[in-house]
Scaffold this active site. Sequence first.
Site, PDB file in Angstrom:
ATOM      1  N   ASP A  80       0.983  -1.248   0.264  1.00 19.08           N
ATOM      2  CA  ASP A  80       0.092   0.028  -0.077  1.00 19.08           C
ATOM      3  C   ASP A  80       0.964   1.563  -0.014  1.00 19.08           C
ATOM      4  OD1 ASP A  80      -2.838   1.298  -0.070  1.00 19.08           O
ATOM      5  OD2 ASP A  80      -1.989   1.937   2.032  1.00 19.08           O
TER       6      ASP A  80
ATOM      7  N   CYS B 131     -15.185  -8.113 -17.476  1.00 14.91           N
ATOM      8  CA  CYS B 131     -16.363  -7.143 -16.904  1.00 14.91           C
ATOM      9  C   CYS B 131     -17.470  -7.249 -18.011  1.00 14.91           C
ATOM     10  CB  CYS B 131     -15.781  -5.672 -16.701  1.00 14.91           C
ATOM     11  SG  CYS B 131     -15.070  -5.582 -15.046  1.00 14.91           S
TER      12      CYS B 131
ATOM     13  N   CYS C 195     -21.263  -5.321 -18.084  1.00 14.37           N
ATOM     14  CA  CYS C 195     -21.899  -5.022 -16.621  1.00 14.37           C
ATOM     15  C   CYS C 195     -21.250  -3.591 -16.348  1.00 14.37           C
ATOM     16  CB  CYS C 195     -21.351  -5.970 -15.795  1.00 14.37           C
ATOM     17  SG  CYS C 195     -21.607  -5.691 -14.145  1.00 14.37           S
TER      18      CYS C 195
ATOM     19  N   CYS D   7     -21.279  -1.556 -10.794  1.00 19.32           N
ATOM     20  CA  CYS D   7     -20.722  -0.699  -9.881  1.00 19.32           C
ATOM     21  C   CYS D   7     -20.511   0.685 -10.247  1.00 19.32           C
ATOM     22  CB  CYS D   7     -18.888  -1.258 -10.064  1.00 19.32           C
ATOM     23  SG  CYS D   7     -18.264  -1.044 -11.737  1.00 19.32           S
TER      24      CYS D   7
ATOM     25  N   CYS E 194     -22.553   3.220  -7.642  1.00 20.06           N
ATOM     26  CA  CYS E 194     -21.766   4.367  -6.828  1.00 20.06           C
ATOM     27  C   CYS E 194     -22.729   5.746  -6.096  1.00 20.06           C
ATOM     28  CB  CYS E 194     -20.500   4.864  -7.400  1.00 20.06           C
ATOM     29  SG  CYS E 194     -19.651   5.972  -6.515  1.00 20.06           S
TER      30      CYS E 194
ATOM     31  N   CYS F 264     -15.058   9.570  -3.865  1.00 19.40           N
ATOM     32  CA  CYS F 264     -15.023   8.468  -3.514  1.00 19.40           C
ATOM     33  C   CYS F 264     -15.466   8.589  -1.878  1.00 19.40           C
ATOM     34  CB  CYS F 264     -13.882   7.705  -3.767  1.00 19.40           C
ATOM     35  SG  CYS F 264     -13.843   5.942  -3.093  1.00 19.40           S
TER      36      CYS F 264
ATOM     37  N   CYS G 298     -16.226   2.155   2.237  1.00 19.17           N
ATOM     38  CA  CYS G 298     -17.329   1.967   1.565  1.00 19.17           C
ATOM     39  C   CYS G 298     -16.858   0.505   0.644  1.00 19.17           C
ATOM     40  CB  CYS G 298     -17.667   3.063   0.447  1.00 19.17           C
ATOM     41  SG  CYS G 298     -19.035   2.778  -0.725  1.00 19.17           S
TER      42      CYS G 298
HETATM   43  C1  B12 Z   1      -4.865   6.229  -3.487  1.00 19.66           C
HETATM   44  C2  B12 Z   1      -5.445   5.023  -3.051  1.00 19.66           C
HETATM   45  C3  B12 Z   1      -6.914   4.937  -2.917  1.00 19.66           C
HETATM   46  C4  B12 Z   1      -7.973   6.332  -3.169  1.00 19.66           C
HETATM   47  C5  B12 Z   1      -7.668   6.317  -5.061  1.00 19.66           C
HETATM   48  C6  B12 Z   1      -8.466   5.121  -5.249  1.00 19.66           C
HETATM   49  C7  B12 Z   1      -8.420   4.867  -6.922  1.00 19.66           C
HETATM   50  N1  B12 Z   1      -9.360   4.107  -7.251  1.00 19.66           N
HETATM   51  O1  B12 Z   1      -7.488   5.649  -7.557  1.00 19.66           O
HETATM   52  C8  B12 Z   1      -9.144   5.983  -2.299  1.00 19.66           C
HETATM   53  C9  B12 Z   1      -8.839   6.475  -0.951  1.00 19.66           C
HETATM   54  C10 B12 Z   1     -10.534   6.465  -2.903  1.00 19.66           C
HETATM   55  C11 B12 Z   1      -9.038   4.175  -2.328  1.00 19.66           C
HETATM   56  C12 B12 Z   1     -10.000   3.616  -1.865  1.00 19.66           C
HETATM   57  C13 B12 Z   1      -9.991   2.105  -1.890  1.00 19.66           C
HETATM   58  N2  B12 Z   1      -9.047   1.388  -1.820  1.00 19.66           N
HETATM   59 CO1  B12 Z   1      -7.238   2.080  -2.093  1.00 19.66          CO
HETATM   60  N3  B12 Z   1      -5.518   2.634  -2.568  1.00 19.66           N
HETATM   61  C14 B12 Z   1      -5.010   3.725  -2.945  1.00 19.66           C
HETATM   62  C15 B12 Z   1      -3.501   3.651  -3.570  1.00 19.66           C
HETATM   63  C16 B12 Z   1      -2.629   3.951  -2.280  1.00 19.66           C
HETATM   64  C17 B12 Z   1      -3.096   4.097  -4.628  1.00 19.66           C
HETATM   65  C18 B12 Z   1      -3.989   3.941  -5.988  1.00 19.66           C
HETATM   66  C19 B12 Z   1      -3.434   4.826  -7.291  1.00 19.66           C
HETATM   67  O2  B12 Z   1      -2.599   4.847  -7.555  1.00 19.66           O
HETATM   68  N4  B12 Z   1      -4.789   5.459  -7.680  1.00 19.66           N
HETATM   69  C20 B12 Z   1      -4.677   6.161  -9.029  1.00 19.66           C
HETATM   70  C21 B12 Z   1      -5.404   5.131  -9.844  1.00 19.66           C
HETATM   71  C22 B12 Z   1      -5.178   5.954 -11.410  1.00 19.66           C
HETATM   72  O3  B12 Z   1      -4.739   4.015 -10.026  1.00 19.66           O
HETATM   73  P1  B12 Z   1      -5.153   2.482  -9.525  1.00 19.66           P
HETATM   74  O4  B12 Z   1      -6.286   2.544  -8.703  1.00 19.66           O
HETATM   75  O5  B12 Z   1      -4.132   1.694  -9.443  1.00 19.66           O
HETATM   76  O6  B12 Z   1      -5.889   2.288 -11.004  1.00 19.66           O
HETATM   77  C23 B12 Z   1      -4.970   1.932 -12.165  1.00 19.66           C
HETATM   78  C24 B12 Z   1      -5.957   1.119 -13.020  1.00 19.66           C
HETATM   79  O7  B12 Z   1      -7.470   1.431 -13.145  1.00 19.66           O
HETATM   80  C25 B12 Z   1      -5.505   1.079 -14.356  1.00 19.66           C
HETATM   81  N5  B12 Z   1      -6.123   1.122 -15.585  1.00 19.66           N
HETATM   82  C26 B12 Z   1      -7.106   2.036 -15.964  1.00 19.66           C
HETATM   83  N6  B12 Z   1      -7.510   1.471 -17.018  1.00 19.66           N
HETATM   84  C27 B12 Z   1      -6.884   0.460 -17.554  1.00 19.66           C
HETATM   85  C28 B12 Z   1      -6.985  -0.282 -18.521  1.00 19.66           C
HETATM   86  C29 B12 Z   1      -6.107  -1.381 -18.645  1.00 19.66           C
HETATM   87  C30 B12 Z   1      -6.292  -2.350 -19.814  1.00 19.66           C
HETATM   88  C31 B12 Z   1      -5.276  -1.608 -17.670  1.00 19.66           C
HETATM   89  C32 B12 Z   1      -4.238  -2.678 -17.869  1.00 19.66           C
HETATM   90  C33 B12 Z   1      -5.110  -0.747 -16.556  1.00 19.66           C
HETATM   91  C34 B12 Z   1      -5.838   0.218 -16.698  1.00 19.66           C
HETATM   92  O8  B12 Z   1      -4.600   2.420 -14.527  1.00 19.66           O
HETATM   93  C35 B12 Z   1      -4.536   2.823 -12.976  1.00 19.66           C
HETATM   94  C36 B12 Z   1      -3.096   3.319 -12.888  1.00 19.66           C
HETATM   95  O9  B12 Z   1      -2.240   2.259 -13.241  1.00 19.66           O
HETATM   96  C37 B12 Z   1      -3.384   1.882  -3.719  1.00 19.66           C
HETATM   97  C38 B12 Z   1      -2.130   1.141  -3.195  1.00 19.66           C
HETATM   98  C39 B12 Z   1      -0.980   1.253  -4.225  1.00 19.66           C
HETATM   99  N7  B12 Z   1       0.224   1.625  -3.806  1.00 19.66           N
HETATM  100  O10 B12 Z   1      -1.046   1.202  -5.535  1.00 19.66           O
HETATM  101  C40 B12 Z   1      -4.514   1.536  -2.671  1.00 19.66           C
HETATM  102  C41 B12 Z   1      -5.289   0.346  -3.133  1.00 19.66           C
HETATM  103  C42 B12 Z   1      -5.740   0.311  -4.619  1.00 19.66           C
HETATM  104  N8  B12 Z   1      -6.497   0.315  -2.417  1.00 19.66           N
HETATM  105  C43 B12 Z   1      -7.203  -0.691  -2.084  1.00 19.66           C
HETATM  106  C44 B12 Z   1      -8.362  -0.984  -1.592  1.00 19.66           C
HETATM  107  C45 B12 Z   1      -8.577  -2.197  -0.775  1.00 19.66           C
HETATM  108  C46 B12 Z   1      -9.344   0.121  -1.489  1.00 19.66           C
HETATM  109  C47 B12 Z   1     -10.646   0.139  -0.972  1.00 19.66           C
HETATM  110  C48 B12 Z   1     -11.692  -1.212  -1.343  1.00 19.66           C
HETATM  111  C49 B12 Z   1     -10.893   0.282   0.503  1.00 19.66           C
HETATM  112  C50 B12 Z   1     -12.152   0.772   1.308  1.00 19.66           C
HETATM  113  N9  B12 Z   1     -13.076  -0.230   1.117  1.00 19.66           N
HETATM  114  O11 B12 Z   1     -12.635   1.739   1.396  1.00 19.66           O
HETATM  115  C51 B12 Z   1     -11.357   1.297  -1.856  1.00 19.66           C
HETATM  116  C52 B12 Z   1     -11.671   0.875  -2.972  1.00 19.66           C
HETATM  117  C53 B12 Z   1     -12.434   2.032  -3.966  1.00 19.66           C
HETATM  118  C54 B12 Z   1     -11.793   1.891  -5.491  1.00 19.66           C
HETATM  119  N10 B12 Z   1     -12.932   1.423  -6.417  1.00 19.66           N
HETATM  120  O12 B12 Z   1     -10.806   2.043  -5.852  1.00 19.66           O
HETATM  121  C55 B12 Z   1      -6.321  -2.024  -2.454  1.00 19.66           C
HETATM  122  C56 B12 Z   1      -6.878  -2.425  -3.772  1.00 19.66           C
HETATM  123  C57 B12 Z   1      -6.832  -4.064  -3.871  1.00 19.66           C
HETATM  124  C58 B12 Z   1      -7.597  -4.510  -5.240  1.00 19.66           C
HETATM  125  N11 B12 Z   1      -7.999  -5.983  -4.887  1.00 19.66           N
HETATM  126  O13 B12 Z   1      -7.681  -3.794  -6.092  1.00 19.66           O
HETATM  127  C59 B12 Z   1      -5.105  -1.215  -2.766  1.00 19.66           C
HETATM  128  C60 B12 Z   1      -3.948  -2.039  -3.704  1.00 19.66           C
HETATM  129  C61 B12 Z   1      -4.066  -1.281  -1.484  1.00 19.66           C
HETATM  130  C62 B12 Z   1      -3.660  -2.655  -1.272  1.00 19.66           C
HETATM  131  N12 B12 Z   1      -2.098  -2.692  -0.973  1.00 19.66           N
HETATM  132  O14 B12 Z   1      -4.081  -3.513  -1.198  1.00 19.66           O
HETATM  133  N13 B12 Z   1      -7.823   3.937  -2.587  1.00 19.66           N
END
Ligand code: B12
Length: 336
Positions: free
Chosen positions: A138, A193, A196, A199, A203, A219, A231
Amino acid sequence: MNLKGLTSEGFEKLLSEHSMKLGFSHFGATTLRRPFSFDIYRSWLNEGLHGDMEYLEAHAPFKENPQSKWPLAKSALVFAAPYFPHPERLEEFPLKNLRVSLYAQGYDYHFWFKQQLENLCQHFRSLFPEDEFVAMTDSSPVLERDLAHQAGLGWIGKNTCLIHPKNGSLFFIGEIYSSLTLDFEAELVHDFCGTCTRCIDICPTQALISPRKLDARKCISEKIGDWFFGCDLCQTICPWNEKAFKGKLIKNEAPCENKKLLEEELRWILVTSGKQLEKALKGTPLSRAGNFGLKRNALIVAHNQSIRGLKSEIEDLFEHPKLGELAKWAHLGLQE
Ligand code: B12
């Protein structure tokens, strides 16, 4: 033991026993490279969708190029630790009626999961004394969902979560960066996905602005509504979690209808001292919110749920230096 060139079978053998013992649902490995979706991350930041989480901006260079922080790192071993049912429960979790997301209903994974990964690192160091291993989950500058996708742990769903066809998405991601080289590439999991959009539709704050794009400022995990902490709606509505947990999933789709029960728990938060709250919630993600964060959330939920029975407890906070204004706002909402 051959230090260079870990094969797929060698890797499976090395990890499956440990991983089962630790309760991980699945694991994989990948060579470290620029994340596939780094450009998506960059434009997400450029659009300001991270709100006040400034560390995400500061982490970008290390996420793009892991070797700029860990020069010896060549591969990542990636693990999924399920949190439903929660593997590290408190003897008695004090909040039973307020909506608390599933991941927070037990001890904080930043401690126990990180410790499990550290222990695995120790094991690897004994097997590969000349190699380096670093455990993370994380909070380190790693784009974890992308990394886990590359390691074959799941696909990135429309809710942005990593989903596995058998294990759903209710798992944490953790990784060990290592100087080992891999002789294999993980097989990527196909995106299931389909059409569907459950999600996105469920929200409550329209934070999922389009498939795989979340506005963190909206969020509930960052802000709150009727939820007291975090959530899960975009995950519990997902057919892949329904399938993985076969009717056992706690859905929490609507707030508890018994306002008296909500009132009691909110009162406890509002009148209990910071020290005692810390004692009752020690080691859980909720304790990270601190006395201020917990009371702030309680005021918001009391307002959103129109809990009139809390008027006098809220009035008692009017003079509070940091919560006073919010208390007055919450109180106003409780007038007939
Ligand atoms: C900041 C953060 C948050 C923020 C923003 C979340 C977000 N979606 O951006 C907030 C506080 C809202 C949050 C909420 C939650 N989080 Co959080 N969060 C993080 C953190 C620290 C960084 C995520 C990040 O960089 N976000 C920026 C976005 C742009 O990046 P991303 O979410 O990784 O999404 C990537 C994909 O969507 C991808 N993508 C988009 N389109 C496409 C298309 C293709 C083809 C591909 C390949 C990729 C791709 O691009 C993005 C960048 O790589 C990570 C830990 C980490 N070091 O990565 C945990 C993490 C993502 N969180 C986690 C969790 C558990 C949660 C919650 C479920 C907690 C809760 N119940 O309240 C919620 C889920 C909400 C949600 N739908 O995301 C887990 C997710 C586990 C999983 N199975 O996915 C992580 C990995 C922490 C962990 N070590 O377990 N979180």
